[in-house]
Design a protein around this motif. Structure first.
Motif, short mmCIF file in Angstrom:
data_model
loop_
_atom_site.label_atom_id
_atom_site.label_comp_id
_atom_site.label_asym_id
_atom_site.label_seq_id
_atom_site.Cartn_x
_atom_site.Cartn_y
_atom_site.Cartn_z
N ILE A 128 -12.04 34.20 3.34
CA ILE A 128 -13.17 33.70 2.56
C ILE A 128 -13.96 32.69 3.35
N ALA A 129 -13.32 31.69 3.90
CA ALA A 129 -13.99 30.67 4.71
C ALA A 129 -14.05 31.15 6.15
N ALA A 130 -14.97 32.05 6.41
CA ALA A 130 -15.07 32.65 7.75
C ALA A 130 -15.44 31.59 8.79
N GLY A 131 -14.88 31.71 10.00
CA GLY A 131 -15.20 30.80 11.10
C GLY A 131 -14.31 29.58 11.15
N SER A 160 -1.60 21.28 -2.67
CA SER A 160 -0.26 21.80 -3.02
C SER A 160 -0.23 23.32 -2.97
N TRP A 161 -0.92 23.89 -1.98
CA TRP A 161 -0.91 25.33 -1.71
C TRP A 161 -1.48 26.14 -2.88
N HIS A 162 -2.52 25.59 -3.55
CA HIS A 162 -3.30 26.35 -4.52
C HIS A 162 -4.56 26.85 -3.82
N LEU A 163 -4.69 28.17 -3.67
CA LEU A 163 -5.78 28.74 -2.89
C LEU A 163 -7.14 28.43 -3.51
N GLU A 164 -7.27 28.58 -4.83
CA GLU A 164 -8.57 28.34 -5.45
C GLU A 164 -9.01 26.90 -5.30
N GLU A 165 -8.07 25.95 -5.49
CA GLU A 165 -8.43 24.55 -5.35
C GLU A 165 -8.76 24.20 -3.91
N ALA A 166 -8.05 24.81 -2.97
CA ALA A 166 -8.33 24.53 -1.57
C ALA A 166 -9.72 25.03 -1.18
N LEU A 167 -10.11 26.20 -1.65
CA LEU A 167 -11.45 26.72 -1.34
C LEU A 167 -12.52 25.86 -2.00
N GLN A 168 -12.27 25.45 -3.24
CA GLN A 168 -13.26 24.60 -3.91
C GLN A 168 -13.39 23.27 -3.19
N LEU A 169 -12.29 22.68 -2.74
CA LEU A 169 -12.33 21.42 -1.99
C LEU A 169 -13.04 21.60 -0.67
#
Length: 463
Positions: free
Chosen positions: A21-24, A38-47
């Motif tokens: 999702i976060a290319a590059g 804490s290894w939550h994918l959605e929260e990491a992408l939002q952050l």
């Protein structure tokens, strides 16, 4: 992963999903953002898309300018999809708490205002009471169900409200008087009980309909009159039953009141708009003495049509008719002869009567009945007074106050000068309110209180 740390294989899967999702971005960057949430994918992408630069600072090198254009295009598209998904599926509260503990949130030095405080207020202290009119598609009104809606119509249960008495109870339909059923069944019921059918078509858009419920149908004298002599049926004009009645009797304005003969369906009387109790009582008086069946019995019977006997009986019928015509002709001739003899005899008797002195055998109409003197109209407290309304033969109505202890003979003294030949002809009274259909005679020694004439209407009739 709810509570247990992910395994090494699960961590690699999350990192690869982040990089797709976060290319590059580098695996190290993906690992740092996943560790912060804490290894939550959605929260990491939002952050990453909201506060990535400030979270990592200068620890991560920027993407080279040639590759940055292509990376930001794909990153923006992916961020839009993730942000849209996160808007309708927000992360758990616990995960947000972990993110806040790792630095996700608003810093103390940021110039961001505090959120507005939550306010909870009550718009209405009590439940809103609404009067719902029946469904227009129903065949007829379910009066029993409406009567059971005590929260709508019963003002006693709403006595503690700030507005006092419930307005809906003032305009409550007269459920105790209504016939529950369609128009055809109401006609059958009235015909079987030998009562007139009184119907009322109403419209919720016309305030006169509500005034009828409050003032006319709520009047005690009107209610007693209807219970004793009529079948009462009320319906909204835009229901299926109401439209049928409006079409049959050509009704165009609402509200409307009709007096129907249940035997023939004929409209005997009609009113439109607001009809006050006094006027309705006065107009219904002629229908109290006779029911529908007695009314039809008093009507003149039409002579039945003669059947053409020539086509059915043939030659014998013609001979019989000729014989009857001959007999009829002879009978007419004989009656003419007798008539001539009677006329001659009467002429002779008239000649003899002219020679004799005339004797007036007719009763004198100039004899004035011995009515008691009428005192002055009393005034004072209503507890002592008895107000009586009298309907005269010319449909004029007069009123007067009497004392409860006065004899009813004063009615004759009061009405004799009011009508033509009232001091020469004998008359009597009949009470208009049902329950007292006896005739009031002049020879009676009753008082107004004993006769039950307080606040009532009576009818003057010639003997």
């Amino acid at each position: 992963m709810a509570g247990d740390p992910p395994t090494a294989a699960e961590k690699e899967t999350l990192v690869s999903s982040f990089l797709e999702i976060a290319a590059g971005q580098t695996p190290e960057t993906a690992t740092q953002f996943l560790q912060m949430t804490s290894w939550h994918l959605e929260e990491a992408l939002q952050l990453f898309y909201i506060d990535g630069e400030s979270a990592l600072g200068a620890a991560h090198p920027a993407v080279p300018p040639p590759a940055a254009a292509a990376a930001s295009a794909s990153a923006l598209a992916a961020a839009a999809g993730v942000e849209e998904a996160m808007r309708f599926a927000p992360p758990p509260a616990a995960a947000l708490g972990d993110a806040m503990s790792h630095g996700f949130g608003v810093g103390e030095d940021d110039d961001v205002r505090a959120p507005l405080p939550v306010k909870r207020e009550t718009l209405y202290g009590e439940g809103i009471v609404s009067v719902m009119r029946p469904n227009a598609s129903a065949a007829f009104r379910n009066f029993e169900q409406e009567a059971r809606q005590s929260a709508v119509w019963d003002s006693d249960q709403n006595a503690t409200s700030s507005s006092g008495d419930n307005l809906a109870s003032l305009y409550r339909p007269p459920f105790s008087l209504m016939f529950n059923g369609p128009f055809d069944k109401a006609k059958l019921e009235a015909s079987s009980l030998d009562k007139w059918l009184l119907i009322n078509l109403q419209s919720t858009e016309e305030f006169s309909s509500h005034m009828l419920n409050r003032d006319t149908w709520g009047n005690e004298a009107v209610a007693q009159l209807i219970r004793s002599n009529f079948i009462f049926w009320q319906v909204y004009y835009d229901t299926s039953e109401g439209r049928k009645v409006c079409t049959y009797y050509h009704l165009v304005s609402m509200p409307a009141i009709l007096l129907i003969d249940p035997v023939t369906g004929q409209k005997m009387h009609a009113w439109n708009g607001m009809v006050h109790p006094d006027r309705l009582l006065e107009d219904l008086l002629p229908y109290l003495d006779k029911g529908p069946k007695e009314h039809h019995a008093a009507q003149p019977q039409k002579r039945p049509r003669k059947v053409d006997q020539e086509a059915s009986t043939g030659k014998q019928g013609k001979i019989a008719v000729e014989d009857e015509d001959e007999e009829l002709a002879r009978a007419v001739a004989a009656s003419l002869e007798e008539g001539k003899e009677i006329i001659e005899a009467s002429d002779a008797s008239d000649d003899m009567a002219e020679a004799e002195p005339q004797v007036d055998n007719e009763p004198s109409l100039n004899i004035k009945p011995d009515y008691p003197p009428l005192p002055e109209e009393p005034t004072g407290s209503r507890d002592r007074l008895c107000r009586v309304a009298i309907r005269l033969p010319n449909n004029r109505r007069i009123q007067r106050n009497f004392l409860h202890t006065d004899p009813i003979k004063l009615l004759w003294s009061f009405c004799a000068p009011q009508v033509e030949d009232g001091e020469k002809r004998a008359f009597h009274f009949v009470q208009a309110i049902p329950g007292a259909s006896q005739k009031l005679e002049f020879r009676s020694d009753q008082t107004f209180k004993e006769a039950g004439l307080a606040n009532s209407m009576i009818n003057l009739l010639w003997d």
